[in-house]
Scaffold this motif. Sequence first.
Motif, PDB file in Angstrom:
ATOM      1  N   ARG A   1       0.844  -1.199   0.000  1.00 24.94           N
ATOM      2  CA  ARG A   1       0.000   0.000   0.000  1.00 24.94           C
ATOM      3  C   ARG A   1       0.876   1.245   0.000  1.00 24.94           C
TER       4      ARG A   1
ATOM      5  N   LEU B   1       1.337   4.792   0.994  1.00 25.15           N
ATOM      6  CA  LEU B   1       0.728   5.746   1.922  1.00 25.15           C
ATOM      7  C   LEU B   1       0.860   7.165   1.363  1.00 25.15           C
TER       8      LEU B   1
ATOM      9  N   LEU C   1       6.467   6.472   0.036  1.00 22.24           N
ATOM     10  CA  LEU C   1       6.232   5.947   1.386  1.00 22.24           C
ATOM     11  C   LEU C   1       5.367   4.701   1.225  1.00 22.24           C
TER      12      LEU C   1
ATOM     13  N   LEU D   1       4.127   0.816   2.224  1.00 22.23           N
ATOM     14  CA  LEU D   1       3.908  -0.137   3.311  1.00 22.23           C
ATOM     15  C   LEU D   1       3.737  -1.538   2.728  1.00 22.23           C
TER      16      LEU D   1
ATOM     17  N   LEU E   1       7.877  -0.597   6.325  1.00 18.08           N
ATOM     18  CA  LEU E   1       7.563   0.705   5.731  1.00 18.08           C
ATOM     19  C   LEU E   1       8.838   1.282   5.135  1.00 18.08           C
ATOM     20  N   GLU E   2       8.788   1.576   3.838  1.00 21.43           N
ATOM     21  CA  GLU E   2       9.940   2.148   3.145  1.00 21.43           C
ATOM     22  C   GLU E   2       9.665   3.617   2.869  1.00 21.43           C
ATOM     23  N   GLY E   3      10.429   4.493   3.503  1.00 25.22           N
ATOM     24  CA  GLY E   3      10.217   5.918   3.310  1.00 25.22           C
ATOM     25  C   GLY E   3      11.428   6.597   2.708  1.00 25.22           C
TER      26      GLY E   3
ATOM     27  N   HIS F   1      10.318  10.436   5.561  1.00 18.23           N
ATOM     28  CA  HIS F   1       8.962  10.885   5.901  1.00 18.23           C
ATOM     29  C   HIS F   1       8.758  11.021   7.403  1.00 18.23           C
ATOM     30  N   ILE F   2       8.105  12.106   7.790  1.00 19.58           N
ATOM     31  CA  ILE F   2       7.764  12.317   9.198  1.00 19.58           C
ATOM     32  C   ILE F   2       6.259  12.566   9.324  1.00 19.58           C
ATOM     33  N   VAL F   3       5.719  12.242  10.492  1.00 17.32           N
ATOM     34  CA  VAL F   3       4.277  12.326  10.703  1.00 17.32           C
ATOM     35  C   VAL F   3       3.780  13.769  10.761  1.00 17.32           C
TER      36      VAL F   3
ATOM     37  N   TYR G   1       1.758  15.208   8.018  1.00 22.53           N
ATOM     38  CA  TYR G   1       0.379  14.740   7.797  1.00 22.53           C
ATOM     39  C   TYR G   1      -0.549  15.112   8.954  1.00 22.53           C
TER      40      TYR G   1
ATOM     41  N   TYR H   1      -3.185  11.390   3.040  1.00 22.20           N
ATOM     42  CA  TYR H   1      -2.551  10.127   2.648  1.00 22.20           C
ATOM     43  C   TYR H   1      -3.120   9.661   1.314  1.00 22.20           C
TER      44      TYR H   1
ATOM     45  N   HIS I   1      -2.944   6.145   0.343  1.00 27.32           N
ATOM     46  CA  HIS I   1      -3.560   4.840   0.636  1.00 27.32           C
ATOM     47  C   HIS I   1      -4.024   4.096  -0.621  1.00 27.32           C
TER      48      HIS I   1
END
Lengths: 438, 438
Positions: free
Chosen positions: B105, B107, B111, B113, B408-410, B413-415, B418, B426, B428
Amino acid sequence: MTEQTARAKVDEAQTAARTLAMCSEDERNAGLRSIADALEERTDEILEANEKDVAAGEKLLEAGEYSQALVDRLKLSESKLEDIAEMVRSVAEQTDPLEKTLVSRRLDEDLELYKTAVPIGVVGTVFESRPDALVQIAALSLKSGNAVILKGGSEASHSNRVLYEIIQEATDEFPAGWAQLIEAREDVDALLEMDDAIDLLMPRGSSAFVEYIQDNTSIPVLGHTEGICHVYVDDDADLEMAADIAFDAKVQYPAVCNAVETLLVHESVADEFLPAIAERYEDAGVELRGSEAVREIIDAGPATEDDWASEYGDLVLSITLVDSLDGAIDHIAEYGSKHTESIVTEDDDRAVRFMRSLDSASVFHNASTRFSDGYRFGLGAEVGISTGKIHARGPVGLEGLTTYKYHLEGDGHIVATYAGEDAKPYLHEEFDGDWLDN
Amino acid sequence: MTEQTARAKVDEAQTAARTLAMCSEDERNAGLRSIADALEERTDEILEANEKDVAAGEKLLEAGEYSQALVDRLKLSESKLEDIAEMVRSVAEQTDPLEKTLVSRRLDEDLELYKTAVPIGVVGTVFESRPDALVQIAALSLKSGNAVILKGGSEASHSNRVLYEIIQEATDEFPAGWAQLIEAREDVDALLEMDDAIDLLMPRGSSAFVEYIQDNTSIPVLGHTEGICHVYVDDDADLEMAADIAFDAKVQYPAVCNAVETLLVHESVADEFLPAIAERYEDAGVELRGSEAVREIIDAGPATEDDWASEYGDLVLSITLVDSLDGAIDHIAEYGSKHTESIVTEDDDRAVRFMRSLDSASVFHNASTRFSDGYRFGLGAEVGISTGKIHARGPVGLEGLTTYKYHLEGDGHIVATYAGEDAKPYLHEEFDGDWLDN
C-alpha cells in the motif's frame, strides 16, 4: 436498565452473537447510522450526564487525586458529540470485513470448500475514561458482527450509561443484548473466568493492567503492553533526514506508544550528528539521558540499565552509541518490546538486514516510528495495537475482529470413497466463487 | 548432548529464531532434504534405539499398564522410516508459507507499506508417543522458519533422542539450537512460564491435558480440546444419503476428533430413517444410546445428559430427535464443541441457515464430518486442529505457523507533515509489488 449479573449479561451476549452473525452488511450499517442519528438527537441528555462526571472529576482534581488532563479527556461538548456521530458514520462507510470468501477450493466434483470471514463472537473490552471510547468500540463491534461486553472507567459512569442506553435503543432491531455494559470493577474479574463464553479480550490501559489481564485469564488477549520503539542512525545515514525522523518520532506526540524511547547512533557519525539534534531536542524541552560515550559528546543526564527498558511516554529520550548495525540489532532485541523500530540509512542492504532480523510488528526504513498506526497504515478504524504475534499484530483494523469458518458443500460425499486401496484422489483445485452464490 | 536447563534451551532457540527467519526458501528446503537423507542413511541406529522403547513398552503391556495399540504406535520399521523420510521431502515440496507480500500500500509518494508473512518465532510443542510426530513437527517448523521446542512422550525417549540428534546434525548449517529436545515432565511446567520467550504452544494429547496447558500459561495456545461433532438429518433429507453420511461419519475412523458423536434426526423422518441406519450401525458394532423418543423406534441404550456432551472416540453414538431445524441448532449450540457439524437436507435455504447460525470451525452440507482435516481440505501438511477462534481455526496448515510484519519504506517521511492545519492527505493506494523487490 434492569440489574443482571455479569454472567447473565455475557450469556445474553452469546445468544445475541449467534443471530448477529447472520445480519447483512446493510442491516449492520443501518444500525450504525441509527446510532449516529440518536447521538445527535439526544445531545442534551448526554451532556447533562457528562456534567455529573466532569463535576465529580473536578472535585477529585481539587483534592489532587486527578490530573487536569484526565478531566479534559472526560469532557464532552456539542461539537465533540458531532465528531463522535461522524466517526460512527465513517465506520458504516468502511469496507465490510465480513461476507468475504477467502478461499474457494474444489475437493472433488460437487464437493466444494469455502473459507469465509465471520465474526469472532463475543468480545470483552475494558477501556479508559474517555466516553467516546465506548461509542467507538460498540460501533466497530457492530460493524464486524460481534457481540460486545463494554467495561468503561468509573470516572465516566454517567456518560457511559446514557451513551449505552442510546446505543441499545437505536439498535432495537438487533438481537437484544448484543452490547452489554459492565460497571463494577469486580465484574472484570468475573469476565476473566468466562473462557467458555468470551472469545477475545481487548483491554486498553497501562502495561501493568494489560499484563494483569493476560496473567489471569485463559481467554485470548489482544492488546499491547509496552511500546519501547527505537530509531537507529546508521553510519551511512543522510544525517539531516535522520535528525528530522528522530525529532518527529519523539516530539510530534510523545505520550503515545509509537513514539521513540531510545535513539541508537553509529559511533562513527555521533560527533557530527549528536550536537545538532541535541540542540533541537533541547529547544523542544526534551530531557536527554545518554550512555557515557554519548555524554562525552553532548550534555545529557546519565542513562542507566533501566532507561533502555523504559517507555517514558513523555519528553524524555535515552541515547546510546553502537559500533555496527549488528550492535543496534542486538540492543533492540534485548531491550525492545517488538512494537516499532526504524533504521535511517542510504544503504538498502543494511536496511533489509535490519528489517528482517528484528522481530517487531513494524520495521521502518527512513521513516518516523510515529507512522505505526491503523489510520496512517490505511486500515480504517483502529481496533487497537497488538504487541503479541498471534492472530493480529501491530495496528489492528476491523479484520482483527473477524475469524474464519469452513463451509463444505457436498452431494452425499463420504470419506470412505477417498480412503483405502481404491481411494479416489482429491482434486484440490482453487476456483472463483462465493459460498452464498453457489 | 550436553545437559542444558530448559531455560537455556529456550534462550538458544530464541537466538536461533532470529537467524532462521532470514533463511531463504531454498535453504530451508535443502535442510529438509538433508534430514530426509540422514533418516534413510541412519536407519539401523534409529531402529536400534526404537527397539529399546518397544521392549520397555512390552514390559508395561505385560504389566497391564500399556495397551497393545500404544506399543504398536511406538514401533518403527525400515518401511515406516522410508515413509517418514518421504513425508519430510513432501514438506519441502509444499508452497512456501513465507516470503509472501500480503499487502502493498502506498501511503504517500515514496512511502510504501508492505505486509509480509513471517515466522512466529519460537513454537513450543508437546506431543504423543509416536516417534514420527517429532520428525513431522520439526519438519513443519523448519519449513515455516520457526525455532521449535520438542517435548515427546517418555515412552519414545530413546527413539526421540536419536531422531533429534539426526535432525540436529543434518541441519548443522542452520543456527545452532533451532530445534530443542525437552525430556523431563517438569520441564513442561517450566515452559509454561516462559511467556517472554515462547510465542505459541501447540499441545497434542487428551482434552484434559490441552485444558491444563491453557489454564496454566499466558502463552497463546493452539490446539483442540474436544471434538463433539454432529450430523443433523433434516425432514427434507435424501434419507439414503443421510444414512451413508451418518455411517461414514461414525464408522470410517471412530477414534478421531472429526467423527460424529451425536446424530440429530427430525422427528417427522425418524420412523423411516432410524430402523435402517440402526441395523447398519449394529452390523458395524456401534453401541447406540438414544433419547426416550428414539428408544420407542429402535433398540438402543438410554442416553443421559452426559452423553450429549461426550466425545466417545469410539464405536458409540448418541441419537436424539428434534422438532425443527432450530431445535437442531439449539442442541448443537448447547452441547457442541465448535468443531464440525453437518446437515443433510435437499433444502438449500435451511442448509444456509444451519451453516450460518452455528459457530463451529467447519459446517458441512450433505457431506461427512470426517472431511474436516488439513489433508482433505487441501492445506498440505497439517499442523493441528484448532477449536479456538483466534489466529487459526479448524484444520491448520503451515500458514498457522506464520504471522505477519509491516515494512515501511520511506524517504525521510515524518508524521508532522500529515498532521495539523496544513496536513497532507494520505494516498492509501494498493499496488502490485513485493517488499524485497522494491
